[in-house]
Design a protein around this motif. Structure first.
Motif, PDB file in Angstrom:
ATOM      1  N   LEU A   1       0.804  -1.220   0.000  1.00  0.00           N
ATOM      2  CA  LEU A   1       0.000   0.000   0.000  1.00  0.00           C
ATOM      3  C   LEU A   1       0.839   1.273   0.000  1.00  0.00           C
ATOM      4  N   GLY A   2       2.107   1.171   0.407  1.00  0.00           N
ATOM      5  CA  GLY A   2       2.935   2.372   0.434  1.00  0.00           C
ATOM      6  C   GLY A   2       4.273   2.107   1.082  1.00  0.00           C
ATOM      7  N   GLU A   3       5.050   3.177   1.186  1.00  0.00           N
ATOM      8  CA  GLU A   3       6.370   3.086   1.807  1.00  0.00           C
ATOM      9  C   GLU A   3       6.675   4.397   2.529  1.00  0.00           C
ATOM     10  N   PRO A   4       7.478   4.356   3.596  1.00  0.00           N
ATOM     11  CA  PRO A   4       7.757   5.575   4.369  1.00  0.00           C
ATOM     12  C   PRO A   4       8.589   6.577   3.573  1.00  0.00           C
ATOM     13  N   THR A   5       8.303   7.856   3.800  1.00  0.00           N
ATOM     14  CA  THR A   5       9.053   8.924   3.129  1.00  0.00           C
ATOM     15  C   THR A   5      10.296   9.328   3.912  1.00  0.00           C
ATOM     16  N   GLY A   6      10.356   8.938   5.179  1.00  0.00           N
ATOM     17  CA  GLY A   6      11.481   9.325   6.022  1.00  0.00           C
ATOM     18  C   GLY A   6      11.159  10.465   6.961  1.00  0.00           C
ATOM     19  N   GLN A   7       9.986  11.080   6.785  1.00  0.00           N
ATOM     20  CA  GLN A   7       9.609  12.188   7.665  1.00  0.00           C
ATOM     21  C   GLN A   7       8.797  11.671   8.848  1.00  0.00           C
ATOM     22  N   ILE A   8       9.153  12.148  10.038  1.00  0.00           N
ATOM     23  CA  ILE A   8       8.469  11.753  11.272  1.00  0.00           C
ATOM     24  C   ILE A   8       8.080  13.016  12.032  1.00  0.00           C
ATOM     25  N   ARG A   9       6.833  13.081  12.460  1.00  0.00           N
ATOM     26  CA  ARG A   9       6.367  14.214  13.255  1.00  0.00           C
ATOM     27  C   ARG A   9       5.829  13.719  14.583  1.00  0.00           C
ATOM     28  N   SER A  10       6.241  14.398  15.641  1.00  0.00           N
ATOM     29  CA  SER A  10       5.795  14.029  16.988  1.00  0.00           C
ATOM     30  C   SER A  10       4.567  14.842  17.358  1.00  0.00           C
ATOM     31  N   GLU A  11       3.549  14.152  17.846  1.00  0.00           N
ATOM     32  CA  GLU A  11       2.303  14.789  18.255  1.00  0.00           C
ATOM     33  C   GLU A  11       1.845  14.156  19.561  1.00  0.00           C
ATOM     34  N   ASN A  12       1.823  14.957  20.627  1.00  0.00           N
ATOM     35  CA  ASN A  12       1.420  14.468  21.953  1.00  0.00           C
ATOM     36  C   ASN A  12       2.259  13.272  22.397  1.00  0.00           C
ATOM     37  N   GLY A  13       3.549  13.355  22.125  1.00  0.00           N
ATOM     38  CA  GLY A  13       4.457  12.294  22.545  1.00  0.00           C
ATOM     39  C   GLY A  13       4.458  11.067  21.662  1.00  0.00           C
ATOM     40  N   VAL A  14       3.717  11.099  20.556  1.00  0.00           N
ATOM     41  CA  VAL A  14       3.640   9.955  19.638  1.00  0.00           C
ATOM     42  C   VAL A  14       4.334  10.321  18.335  1.00  0.00           C
ATOM     43  N   ASP A  15       5.230   9.447  17.874  1.00  0.00           N
ATOM     44  CA  ASP A  15       5.914   9.662  16.600  1.00  0.00           C
ATOM     45  C   ASP A  15       5.037   9.149  15.462  1.00  0.00           C
ATOM     46  N   ASN A  16       4.701  10.047  14.554  1.00  0.00           N
ATOM     47  CA  ASN A  16       3.873   9.686  13.402  1.00  0.00           C
ATOM     48  C   ASN A  16       4.750   9.638  12.155  1.00  0.00           C
ATOM     49  N   VAL A  17       4.744   8.503  11.488  1.00  0.00           N
ATOM     50  CA  VAL A  17       5.572   8.289  10.306  1.00  0.00           C
ATOM     51  C   VAL A  17       4.756   8.619   9.057  1.00  0.00           C
ATOM     52  N   GLU A  18       5.358   9.402   8.175  1.00  0.00           N
ATOM     53  CA  GLU A  18       4.683   9.743   6.923  1.00  0.00           C
ATOM     54  C   GLU A  18       4.961   8.658   5.880  1.00  0.00           C
ATOM     55  N   TYR A  19       3.910   8.286   5.148  1.00  0.00           N
ATOM     56  CA  TYR A  19       4.016   7.279   4.093  1.00  0.00           C
ATOM     57  C   TYR A  19       3.601   7.872   2.756  1.00  0.00           C
ATOM     58  N   LEU A  20       4.275   7.417   1.711  1.00  0.00           N
ATOM     59  CA  LEU A  20       3.844   7.694   0.347  1.00  0.00           C
ATOM     60  C   LEU A  20       3.047   6.481  -0.111  1.00  0.00           C
ATOM     61  N   PHE A  21       1.734   6.650  -0.251  1.00  0.00           N
ATOM     62  CA  PHE A  21       0.864   5.525  -0.564  1.00  0.00           C
ATOM     63  C   PHE A  21       0.841   5.242  -2.065  1.00  0.00           C
ATOM     64  N   ASN A  22       0.599   3.989  -2.374  1.00  0.00           N
ATOM     65  CA  ASN A  22       0.577   3.516  -3.758  1.00  0.00           C
ATOM     66  C   ASN A  22      -0.696   4.025  -4.437  1.00  0.00           C
ATOM     67  N   SER A  23      -0.534   4.998  -5.337  1.00  0.00           N
ATOM     68  CA  SER A  23      -1.701   5.617  -5.968  1.00  0.00           C
ATOM     69  C   SER A  23      -2.477   4.621  -6.828  1.00  0.00           C
ATOM     70  N   LYS A  24      -1.768   3.740  -7.529  1.00  0.00           N
ATOM     71  CA  LYS A  24      -2.450   2.757  -8.373  1.00  0.00           C
ATOM     72  C   LYS A  24      -3.293   1.805  -7.529  1.00  0.00           C
ATOM     73  N   LYS A  25      -2.757   1.433  -6.382  1.00  0.00           N
ATOM     74  CA  LYS A  25      -3.478   0.521  -5.491  1.00  0.00           C
ATOM     75  C   LYS A  25      -4.715   1.207  -4.912  1.00  0.00           C
ATOM     76  N   LEU A  26      -4.548   2.463  -4.477  1.00  0.00           N
ATOM     77  CA  LEU A  26      -5.682   3.191  -3.908  1.00  0.00           C
ATOM     78  C   LEU A  26      -6.771   3.416  -4.950  1.00  0.00           C
ATOM     79  N   LYS A  27      -6.348   3.731  -6.167  1.00  0.00           N
ATOM     80  CA  LYS A  27      -7.322   3.968  -7.229  1.00  0.00           C
ATOM     81  C   LYS A  27      -8.087   2.697  -7.565  1.00  0.00           C
TER      82      LYS A  27
END
Length: 267
Positions: free
Chosen positions: A78-104
């Motif tokens: 479904l996707g792969e991580p972009t390498g960007q991580i954002r912390s929100e309320n003490g939780v690390d959220n990993v950004e993913y680049l999702f597979n556009s063909k799969k989502l479509k």
């Protein structure tokens, strides 16, 4: 499309993916379970942390499932991580680049709406500025720009800017920074040769493009206006169809008038 199996705490779930959008136009992926022929909302795969995200990118929601979604995304392509991580309320959220063909393929209607909505938010909102930058990149030697809008974090902060574009013009030793901070639209011009910095505050988004192009008036190609002969040729192309349309309209009105008169006489 068949549901995708997901296992958590010894329980198997049959997950149906639906693509939606958040208020800013960011990608939202919602997960549903089928119950007696109806889809029941189960959880969200993505979370919205503010700021515009690049196309097909989103932070994975880990509040309910922990890190199980990461393996599930990888296993189903479904996707792969972009390498960007954002912390929100003490939780690390990993950004993913999702597979556009799969989502479509999983949700064609939802993905079509998302892509059109995102194009409107990211593209049309600053359309004239992007057009100006592309025009300069095509006609000014070595002019180039990088778009950090919605994904590059500010120094010492997790916040992003809805508009953050950096452009360079090596031929003139100039560097441009286009930003939107809150309601403020600002263009910063750095002259690397003279070591000077200028700031321009704009009231409208269109003014950013106008201000940028004003520095290159003598270098951009100017297209001559149409000659009188070309205008006449263009007018003659539409002359006959227009005359025909007017004739048909007049005939329809005359027929309608005759019908009304005949109806009045009968009454």
């Amino acid at each position: 499309m068949q549901p995708i199996p997901f296992k958590m705490k010894g329980t198997d779930y049959a997950i149906t993916i639906k693509v939606a959008t958040y208020s800013e136009g960011n990608l939202a992926i919602k997960l549903y379970q089928e119950n007696f022929g109806q889809l029941i909302f189960w959880d969200t795969l993505t979370t919205n942390l503010g700021g515009l995200r690049p196309k097909d990118c989103g932070f994975v929601n880990t509040k309910t499932t922990g890190k199980r979604f990461y393996a599930w995304i990888k296993r189903n392509g479904l996707g792969e991580p972009t390498g960007q991580i954002r912390s929100e309320n003490g939780v690390d959220n990993v950004e993913y680049l999702f597979n556009s063909k799969k989502l479509k393929k999983l949700d064609p209607d939802g993905y079509t709406y998302y892509s059109r909505r995102l194009k409107g938010e990211l593209g049309r909102q600053y359309e004239r500025l992007y057009l100006a930058l592309r025009r300069l990149a095509n006609h000014v030697p070595h002019f180039h720009y990088t778009d950090y809008s919605g994904w590059r974090k500010l120094q010492g902060s997790d916040d992003t800017l809805p508009l953050w574009i950096e452009a360079e013009d090596p031929a003139h030793c100039l560097r441009y920074i286009f930003e939107q901070r809150g309601i403020m639209l600002r263009t910063t011009i750095i002259n690397c040769e003279a070591q000077t910095v200028q700031h321009y505050i704009h009231r409208r988004k269109e003014d950013m493009a106008t201000n940028l192009l004003s520095f290159y008036q003598g270098e951009l190609p100017v297209y001559p206006p149409w000659s009188e002969d070309r205008r006449r040729q263009s007018d003659t192309r539409h002359e006959n169809p227009l005359i025909q349309t007017f004739k048909e309209t007049a005939e329809i009105r005359q027929q309608a008038g005759k019908k009304k008169k005949s109806q009045k006489r009968r009454t």
